[in-house]
Scaffold this motif. Structure first.
Motif, PDB file in Angstrom:
ATOM      1  N   SER A 179       0.877  -1.168   0.000  1.00 34.99           N
ATOM      2  CA  SER A 179       0.000   0.000   0.000  1.00 34.99           C
ATOM      3  C   SER A 179       0.912   1.215   0.000  1.00 34.99           C
ATOM      4  CB  SER A 179      -0.898   0.021   1.241  1.00 34.99           C
ATOM      5  OG  SER A 179      -1.928  -0.920   1.124  1.00 34.99           O
ATOM      6  N   TYR A 180       0.590   2.204  -0.837  1.00 38.00           N
ATOM      7  CA  TYR A 180       1.462   3.377  -0.901  1.00 38.00           C
ATOM      8  C   TYR A 180       0.688   4.608  -1.340  1.00 38.00           C
ATOM      9  CZ  TYR A 180       1.501   3.406  -6.025  1.00 38.00           C
ATOM     10  OH  TYR A 180       1.129   3.496  -7.346  1.00 38.00           O
ATOM     11  N   PHE A 181       1.236   5.760  -1.027  1.00 43.25           N
ATOM     12  CA  PHE A 181       0.819   7.001  -1.676  1.00 43.25           C
ATOM     13  C   PHE A 181       2.081   7.744  -2.072  1.00 43.25           C
ATOM     14  CE2 PHE A 181       0.822   7.974   2.903  1.00 43.25           C
ATOM     15  CZ  PHE A 181       1.612   9.127   2.966  1.00 43.25           C
ATOM     16  N   ALA A 182       2.001   8.553  -3.114  1.00 50.36           N
ATOM     17  CA  ALA A 182       3.194   9.203  -3.661  1.00 50.36           C
ATOM     18  C   ALA A 182       2.938  10.685  -3.893  1.00 50.36           C
ATOM     19  CB  ALA A 182       3.593   8.522  -4.971  1.00 50.36           C
ATOM     20  N   PHE A 183       4.026  11.430  -3.964  1.00 49.40           N
ATOM     21  CA  PHE A 183       3.926  12.865  -4.285  1.00 49.40           C
ATOM     22  C   PHE A 183       5.101  13.240  -5.181  1.00 49.40           C
ATOM     23  CE2 PHE A 183       6.726  12.736  -0.601  1.00 49.40           C
ATOM     24  CZ  PHE A 183       7.720  13.643  -0.931  1.00 49.40           C
ATOM     25  N   ASN A 184       4.947  14.358  -5.899  1.00 50.20           N
ATOM     26  CA  ASN A 184       6.058  14.887  -6.693  1.00 50.20           C
ATOM     27  C   ASN A 184       6.430  16.274  -6.172  1.00 50.20           C
ATOM     28  OD1 ASN A 184       4.290  16.840  -7.907  1.00 50.20           O
ATOM     29  ND2 ASN A 184       3.595  15.244  -9.343  1.00 50.20           N
ATOM     30  N   ALA A 185       7.417  16.909  -6.811  1.00 49.79           N
ATOM     31  CA  ALA A 185       7.946  18.187  -6.310  1.00 49.79           C
ATOM     32  C   ALA A 185       6.881  19.273  -6.267  1.00 49.79           C
ATOM     33  CB  ALA A 185       9.121  18.632  -7.186  1.00 49.79           C
ATOM     34  N   ASN A 186       5.923  19.220  -7.190  1.00 44.48           N
ATOM     35  CA  ASN A 186       4.881  20.254  -7.243  1.00 44.48           C
ATOM     36  C   ASN A 186       3.896  20.166  -6.087  1.00 44.48           C
ATOM     37  OD1 ASN A 186       5.916  21.295  -9.653  1.00 44.48           O
ATOM     38  ND2 ASN A 186       4.762  19.804 -10.875  1.00 44.48           N
ATOM     39  N   GLN A 187       3.894  19.038  -5.364  1.00 46.05           N
ATOM     40  CA  GLN A 187       2.942  18.842  -4.270  1.00 46.05           C
ATOM     41  C   GLN A 187       3.554  19.105  -2.894  1.00 46.05           C
ATOM     42  OE1 GLN A 187       2.097  14.859  -5.949  1.00 46.05           O
ATOM     43  NE2 GLN A 187      -0.072  15.362  -5.707  1.00 46.05           N
ATOM     44  N   ILE A 188       4.797  19.592  -2.884  1.00 49.37           N
ATOM     45  CA  ILE A 188       5.438  19.891  -1.602  1.00 49.37           C
ATOM     46  C   ILE A 188       4.892  21.221  -1.063  1.00 49.37           C
ATOM     47  CG2 ILE A 188       7.634  20.392  -0.450  1.00 49.37           C
ATOM     48  CD1 ILE A 188       9.016  18.741  -2.582  1.00 49.37           C
TER      49      ILE A 188
ATOM     50  N   VAL B 244       7.335  -4.432 -11.634  1.00 49.63           N
ATOM     51  CA  VAL B 244       7.136  -2.987 -11.734  1.00 49.63           C
ATOM     52  C   VAL B 244       5.856  -2.614 -10.995  1.00 49.63           C
ATOM     53  CG1 VAL B 244       8.334  -2.788 -13.946  1.00 49.63           C
ATOM     54  CG2 VAL B 244       5.870  -3.210 -13.927  1.00 49.63           C
ATOM     55  N   ILE B 245       5.789  -1.355 -10.595  1.00 50.66           N
ATOM     56  CA  ILE B 245       4.572  -0.814  -9.995  1.00 50.66           C
ATOM     57  C   ILE B 245       3.976   0.142 -11.012  1.00 50.66           C
ATOM     58  CG2 ILE B 245       3.623   0.540  -8.094  1.00 50.66           C
ATOM     59  CD1 ILE B 245       5.924  -0.453  -6.363  1.00 50.66           C
ATOM     60  N   ALA B 246       2.842  -0.233 -11.543  1.00 51.66           N
ATOM     61  CA  ALA B 246       2.274   0.483 -12.689  1.00 51.66           C
ATOM     62  C   ALA B 246       2.043   1.967 -12.423  1.00 51.66           C
ATOM     63  CB  ALA B 246       0.962  -0.189 -13.115  1.00 51.66           C
ATOM     64  N   GLY B 247       1.724   2.342 -11.213  1.00 48.32           N
ATOM     65  CA  GLY B 247       1.368   3.727 -10.931  1.00 48.32           C
ATOM     66  C   GLY B 247       2.541   4.646 -10.662  1.00 48.32           C
ATOM     67  N   LEU B 248       3.772   4.126 -10.690  1.00 46.65           N
ATOM     68  CA  LEU B 248       4.944   4.943 -10.377  1.00 46.65           C
ATOM     69  C   LEU B 248       5.865   5.053 -11.595  1.00 46.65           C
ATOM     70  CD1 LEU B 248       5.884   3.558  -6.834  1.00 46.65           C
ATOM     71  CD2 LEU B 248       4.565   5.624  -7.377  1.00 46.65           C
ATOM     72  N   PRO B 249       6.467   6.233 -11.816  1.00 47.95           N
ATOM     73  CA  PRO B 249       7.412   6.374 -12.930  1.00 47.95           C
ATOM     74  C   PRO B 249       8.566   5.386 -12.821  1.00 47.95           C
ATOM     75  CG  PRO B 249       6.875   8.523 -11.992  1.00 47.95           C
ATOM     76  CD  PRO B 249       6.296   7.497 -11.077  1.00 47.95           C
ATOM     77  N   ASP B 250       9.072   5.185 -11.615  1.00 50.76           N
ATOM     78  CA  ASP B 250      10.157   4.236 -11.356  1.00 50.76           C
ATOM     79  C   ASP B 250       9.967   3.672  -9.963  1.00 50.76           C
ATOM     80  OD1 ASP B 250      12.448   2.801 -10.952  1.00 50.76           O
ATOM     81  OD2 ASP B 250      13.834   4.475 -11.214  1.00 50.76           O
ATOM     82  N   GLY B 251       9.488   2.445  -9.891  1.00 53.58           N
ATOM     83  CA  GLY B 251       9.208   1.828  -8.594  1.00 53.58           C
ATOM     84  C   GLY B 251      10.318   0.923  -8.105  1.00 53.58           C
TER      85      GLY B 251
END
Length: 653
Positions: free
Chosen positions: A245-254, A447-454
């Motif tokens: 289970s995971y949640f992710a963020f990118n630089a724009n969401q900081i 691979v984790i489909a929802g991540l650019p690089d998992g």
């Protein structure tokens, strides 16, 4: 013996015996108790320790091979050979073995008294391959330039460079010492030349492994029996998988947005990185190359005359760029009007380097190098200087911005992971308006489909326990905060689901034996009848014909003749070979033509062949010496590999 030792008149002899017995006891302890001297080889930066003598183990005076040096050399070789990063563990293993072997050879050189000294190093630097660069016109370039050259070319300090140079000279001397008695006689040389220059042409029948595979058609019961017989092989054939289970963020969401860079930060960075902005002396030039050898000119004089003629045209007002495009045999720069751009000291061949740093700006002169004649014009020179802050400000801004973004991302990821450890992943994701995702089962290579690089998420997940506190890892565009929610251990596949793979394994196991037997049968029939074509047709093999080839010749579906089937060169015309194992094929050949060098040709090439053959025999003799030395050190347990390295799956040791 006891009475002898108890005698009052033999104190000296008694002392000698005590020493001998003591040494024997210690030696027994070393031999019978594994790892007694392991500690020094398992700590710090040590990759391995090599003990030059058996007694050096008592004094702990072994030669160290450091992990740092192994990694450095491995990285350099990886870059030099343009290999991918994943090859690094294999390169580390190879380099580690090479450096250990080097220590063994240096120890042997010391025993034999053939070590190089400081004077040998100085002589090499004066007259060896770097002599023209370090001592142009016999004058030393100076300590600073020397250090700069060694650092830029070898990424070493001068002390380390000279140490490695001394060791290289020593090993070359050892090689010369060991092989000094190697000789070859004229009879051997003639035979060697004849063998190397025989050419043959042959028909060859090819049985393809791919074609044979189609003939292997096991029934379901055959496959089931194979599956049962190889139960241990398939016990863990389906690798471990994990759910996350995971949640992710990118630089724009900081929170707080993109960080800003102040002028003071730029100035501070500039002050702290002055060495990066040092620009050495460099010169911009252009040239027209008239090659010799390798160019249109048949003689050196002809090449020189052509260069002189071009120089006169330029001095008479002709356009340099137009002449370069028309006349230069350096096609790369010629198309650019001869332009070579800026070059630093030591990056061009010595003659060219000397010219561009000594000619007057705008002058055009002819210089000869190993490539031929260069008509050189120096366009600009820049003295060594430090780049001004204004020049490098944009680059510093980018660097600092990336650093701040990376730090902000990591800090935010750490804060979210800490919050998730208290409140859970779901509540933390919702509180920050981030999406919680549950993955299907994923393997360590998945691979984790929802991540650019998992890949980093998966790598960490496979070192975590189910239900352990949330962790975070980079995703290529930010971070993911995750937990392992399920683990499926490795297990055997269900027969019905893996029948295709089991059928492939079944065929893979039987194919070599089938290919060998078919090729043997073909060879036997062809020899019995003397008719290769007929035997090939009956066996379903394909008949092909080679060109007239020598020892190094490559033949389709066959490979290099001298490597795959050297005995073919000993067959007479009409002779049929035995079975030959080639590139995924079974082959039988029949000699059609055979051409041997004449006695006159052998005599003409006798001296050249002698040098080549002598070098070959010397390499063989030294190779045997190296192998014997390595075996001797191993048997005497004088090589201690760091236990952590030995257990590391990455090292393969």
């Amino acid at each position: 013996m006891i009475r002898f030792l108890q005698s009052k008149d033999n104190r000296f002899v008694k002392a000698v015996f005590i020493v001998i017995i003591g040494a024997a006891v210690i030696t027994m302890v070393i031999t019978l108790i594994p790892g007694i001297f392991q500690n020094e080889a398992t700590t710090g930066d040590t990759y391995a320790t090599v003990y030059p003598h058996w007694y050096s183990r008592f004094t702990f005076t072994g030669e160290q091979v450091t992990m740092t040096r192994v990694q450095e050399v491995a990285q350099q070789q990886l870059q030099r050979q343009k290999l991918p990063d994943f090859a690094l563990p294999y390169m580390v293993q190879r380099v580690g073995q090479q450096l250990i072997l080097q220590k063994l050879l240096l120890a042997e050189a010391s025993k034999l008294g053939v070590e190089a000294n400081d004077e040998d190093v100085r002589n090499f630097l004066h007259s060896g391959q770097y002599g023209q660069l370090l001592f142009p016109n016999g004058q030393f370039i100076g300590e600073d330039k020397y250090k700069q050259f060694i650092s830029s070319q070898f990424q070493l300090s001068t002390a380390d460079f000279e140490k490695e140079l001394r060791e290289g000279i020593t090993i070359n001397r050892l090689r010369s010492f060991i092989t000094s008695g190697v000789t070859v006689n004229d009879s051997e040389i003639r035979d060697q030349y004849r063998k190397q220059n025989i050419k043959i042409k042959f028909d060859y029948a090819v049985i393809s492994a791919d074609d044979l595979r189609k003939q292997i058609n096991p029934s379901d019961s055959d496959l089931q029996a194979f599956f049962t017989k190889n139960a241990a092989r398939y016990a863990n054939a389906v690798p471990e998988e994990r759910k996350l289970s995971y949640f992710a963020f990118n630089a724009n969401q900081i929170p707080g947005g993109i960080p800003q860079i102040s002028p003071q930060e730029i100035q501070t960075y500039y002050n702290a990185h002055q060495a990066e902005y040092q620009q050495p002396e460099q010169a911009r030039s252009r040239h027209i190359l008239i090659k010799f050898p390798g160019g249109a000119a048949k003689t050196d004089a002809e090449a020189k005359a052509k260069a002189d003629a071009i120089l006169k045209q330029i001095q008479g007002g002709a356009n340099f760029a137009d002449l370069a495009k028309k006349e230069s045999e350096d096609t790369g720069s010629g198309a650019q009007g001869g332009e070579l751009g800026f070059a630093r000291h030591g990056t061009m061949v010595p003659e060219f380097d000397s010219a561009i740093f000594s000619q007057k700006i705008g002058d055009t002169q002819i210089v000869k190098s190993q490539f031929g004649y260069h008509i050189i014009q120096v366009e600009e020179r820049q003295t060594a200087h430090t780049q001004a802050l204004a020049e490098v400000t944009p680059a510093i801004q980018v660097t600092l911005l990336r650093q701040k973004e990376a730090q902000a991302e990591q800090n935010y990821a750490q804060a979210l992971a800490t919050e998730a450890a208290h409140n859970g992943l779901a509540k933390t994701a919702a509180a920050h308006h981030l999406e919680l995702v549950d993955t299907p089962s994923v393997s360590a290579q998945g691979v984790i489909a929802g991540l650019p690089d998992g890949s980093q998420v998966i790598a960490k997940a496979f070192t975590s326990k189910q239900g352990s506190e949330p962790q975070f890892a980079q995703t290529g565009e930010g971070y993911a905060i995750f937990q392992v929610t399920g683990i499926t251990p490795p297990h055997a596949p269900v027969f019905a689901d893996s029948k295709a793979q089991i059928a492939k394994d079944y065929a893979d196991e039987r194919l070599p034996m089938l290919l060998e037997q078919k090729t043997k049968d073909l060879a036997a029939k062809a020899k019995a009848s003397g008719d290769l074509a007929k035997a090939a047709k009956e066996a379903g093999a394909t008949i092909k014909t080679s060109d007239l080839v020598g020892d190094a010749g490559q033949v389709p579906d066959f490979g290099q003749v001298g490597s795959v089937a050297p005995d073919l060169f000993n067959l007479p015309v009409g002779g049929i070979s035995g079975p030959i194992n080639a590139q995924r094929t079974g082959v039988v050949a029949k000699i059609l033509d055979k051409q041997e060098p004449s006695a006159d040709e052998i005599t003409k090439n006798l001296d050249q062949t002698r040098d080549q053959f002598l070098d070959q025999k010397r390499e063989e003799v030294f190779g045997i010496f190296v192998s014997t030395t390595e075996d001797r050190f191993k048997k005497a347990k004088l090589i201690q590999i760091n236990a952590k390295v030995a257990k590391s799956p990455d090292q393969g040791l």
